[in-house]
Enzyme design. Structure first.
Site, short mmCIF file in Angstrom:
data_model
loop_
_atom_site.label_atom_id
_atom_site.label_comp_id
_atom_site.label_asym_id
_atom_site.label_seq_id
_atom_site.Cartn_x
_atom_site.Cartn_y
_atom_site.Cartn_z
N ASP A 183 81.46 9.22 -72.94
CA ASP A 183 80.69 8.72 -71.80
C ASP A 183 80.95 9.58 -70.56
O ASP A 183 82.08 9.72 -70.12
CB ASP A 183 81.12 7.26 -71.54
CG ASP A 183 80.28 6.59 -70.45
OD1 ASP A 183 79.28 7.18 -70.00
OD2 ASP A 183 80.64 5.45 -70.06
N HIS B 189 73.75 0.85 -73.12
CA HIS B 189 75.12 0.90 -72.57
C HIS B 189 75.06 0.35 -71.15
O HIS B 189 74.30 0.85 -70.31
CB HIS B 189 75.58 2.36 -72.59
CG HIS B 189 76.93 2.61 -72.01
ND1 HIS B 189 78.07 2.69 -72.78
CD2 HIS B 189 77.33 2.82 -70.74
CE1 HIS B 189 79.11 2.95 -72.00
NE2 HIS B 189 78.69 3.04 -70.76
N HIS C 83 80.35 -1.84 -70.90
CA HIS C 83 81.47 -0.98 -70.49
C HIS C 83 81.98 -1.56 -69.18
O HIS C 83 81.37 -1.37 -68.13
CB HIS C 83 80.96 0.47 -70.33
CG HIS C 83 81.99 1.41 -69.79
ND1 HIS C 83 81.65 2.66 -69.29
CD2 HIS C 83 83.34 1.33 -69.69
CE1 HIS C 83 82.75 3.28 -68.89
NE2 HIS C 83 83.78 2.50 -69.11
N MET D 283 86.17 8.81 -71.59
CA MET D 283 85.39 9.16 -70.40
C MET D 283 85.54 10.64 -70.09
O MET D 283 86.66 11.16 -69.99
CB MET D 283 85.85 8.33 -69.20
CG MET D 283 85.53 6.87 -69.39
SD MET D 283 84.51 6.13 -68.09
CE MET D 283 83.20 7.24 -67.78
N SER E 8 72.56 4.61 -71.16
CA SER E 8 73.19 3.90 -70.04
C SER E 8 72.10 3.60 -69.01
O SER E 8 71.36 4.50 -68.59
CB SER E 8 74.28 4.76 -69.42
OG SER E 8 74.55 4.29 -68.11
N ASP F 68 76.96 -0.50 -67.72
CA ASP F 68 78.13 -0.17 -66.91
C ASP F 68 78.37 -1.25 -65.86
O ASP F 68 77.67 -1.33 -64.86
CB ASP F 68 77.92 1.18 -66.23
CG ASP F 68 77.94 2.31 -67.23
OD1 ASP F 68 78.97 2.46 -67.90
OD2 ASP F 68 76.93 3.04 -67.35
N MET G 53 84.08 -1.70 -66.15
CA MET G 53 84.96 -0.97 -65.24
C MET G 53 85.38 -1.95 -64.16
O MET G 53 84.94 -1.89 -63.02
CB MET G 53 84.23 0.25 -64.66
CG MET G 53 84.10 1.37 -65.69
SD MET G 53 82.77 2.52 -65.29
CE MET G 53 81.39 1.66 -66.01
N MET H 185 80.60 -2.71 -62.95
CA MET H 185 81.59 -2.22 -61.98
C MET H 185 81.82 -3.28 -60.92
O MET H 185 80.88 -3.95 -60.48
CB MET H 185 81.07 -0.95 -61.32
CG MET H 185 80.67 0.13 -62.31
SD MET H 185 80.27 1.66 -61.49
CE MET H 185 79.57 2.61 -62.85
#
Ligand code: DX5
Ligand code: ZN
Length: 330
Positions: free
Chosen positions: A179, A36, A69, A140, A11, A38, A71, A40
């Site tokens: 994760d 990975h 991923h 998660m 990540s 993230d 979010m 957001m």
């Protein structure tokens, strides 16, 4: 080497955001299997990171697959942009307030792997209506939003094995990702729970730390956990460990070795720690793989007793005929 099953997704959340191209190249060089990413939106989670433009920018900088991923509250609205940015898989959260199925279908229609993620408090049953559309389940083990939080052991135990059950429709290539808080402390546990992809964030980006070593360590521990679990919780026997099955004078050792090997068990004869014989030569150790020790005992324990008796007789006779030779000075 290379026989393990655990894969590491690095990540980049805690990497240097001013130089993401360098971060992904470094992760690749140090042995990560995936990147990975993230994403957001400051709404679904109380933090803001990057979007499709950044992903598009790093796409040509690494050969590794890119796992997004998301979010974010409205993945449906932006899904085409993430597909076009070059993500290999796209995972979003099941807790959002918009229809989920069309987004999963759009991802799959574009030939990418589709996943759903669950927050620690969300039960896996929330995935039930979509399971046939899932390539990935991301569990998660911290509250989404930030790197560097502590691993939630109970969540892992409750969900990781169960997540695999939700993917039984896909016989090949389905993946469970874990994760949050994954590092050398938690790797063995999650490996033992059969996880395919370990997402590792902050543990990789500690200043002055050897990232490659961290990746190797986490992988090895995860694989060890998996082997333990296959072995009913008992420590696995390393495949290369050998044990001494018999100690005999050379001529008898050779004969016995051939008999054992006739049953398909490899034997290594070593001039070992046994006593000296009247001919001045030490007994030979017959080494067999520890993984088949029980089998060899079962098959050949009686033969061994017979060979040992033969050896004793041979020693006496030899000594009678030739006298004893003193062992060489070692
Ligand atoms: C958190 C992110 C994780 C994060 C993990 O919301 O989904 O991917 O980077 O970081 P660590 O490994 O530090 O928990
Ligand atoms: Zn993540």
């Amino acid at each position: 080497m290379g026989t393990g099953r655990a894969r590491i997704a690095a990540s980049i959340l805690d990497a240097d955001h001013s130089n993401m191209a360098y971060a992904v190249r470094r992760a690749e060089k140090e042995g990560a299997d995936r990147i990975h990413i993230d994403v957001m939106d400051g709404h679904f989670v109380p933090n803001l990171t990057f979007g499709p433009k950044m992903i598009e920018g790093i796409r040509p900088r690494t050969e590794l697959p890119l796992d997004a991923h998301l979010m974010i509250s409205e993945p449906g609205r932006f899904i085409d942009e993430y597909i076009e940015a070059g993500c290999d898989s796209i995972t979003f959260h099941v807790e959002i307030d918009e229809p989920i199925e069309p987004t999963l279908r759009a991802i799959r229609a574009a030939g990418r792997a589709a996943g759903l993620a669950v927050r620690p408090a969300t039960p896996l049953t929330a995935l039930e209506p979509y399971r046939h559309l899932l390539d990935i389940i991301l569990v998660m083990t911290v509250e989404p939003g930030f790197g560097g939080q502590s691993f939630m052991r109970d969540v892992a135990k409750e969900k990781l094995l169960a997540a695999r059950e939700y993917l039984t429709h896909k016989v090949h290539g389905a993946e469970v990702h874990v994760d949050g808080g994954v590092n050398r402390e938690s790797a063995e546990l999650v490996g033992g729970l059969g996880v395919d992809i370990l997402v590792v964030g902050s543990a990789l980006w500690i200043k002055g730390h050897d990232m490659g070593r961290e990746i190797r360590l986490v992988k090895a521990l995860a694989d060890e956990g998996y082997q333990y679990c296959l072995n009913d919780g008992k420590p696995p026997i390393p495949r290369d460990k050998m044990v001494t099955f018999a100690q005999l004078p050379k001529h008898l050792a050779w004969q016995f070795m051939r008999e054992i090997e006739a049953g398909g068990v490899p034997v290594i004869p070593l001039r070992g720690s046994g006593g000296f014989n009247p001919d001045g030569v030490r007994d030979y150790d017959l080494m067999v793989p520890a993984t088949v020790e029980e089998l060899v005992e079962e098959r050949h324990a009686d033969d061994r007793a017979r060979y040992e008796a033969d050896a004793e007789r041979w020693r006496e006779e030899y000594a009678r005929e030739h006298g004893w030779t003193d062992p060489p000075n070692l």
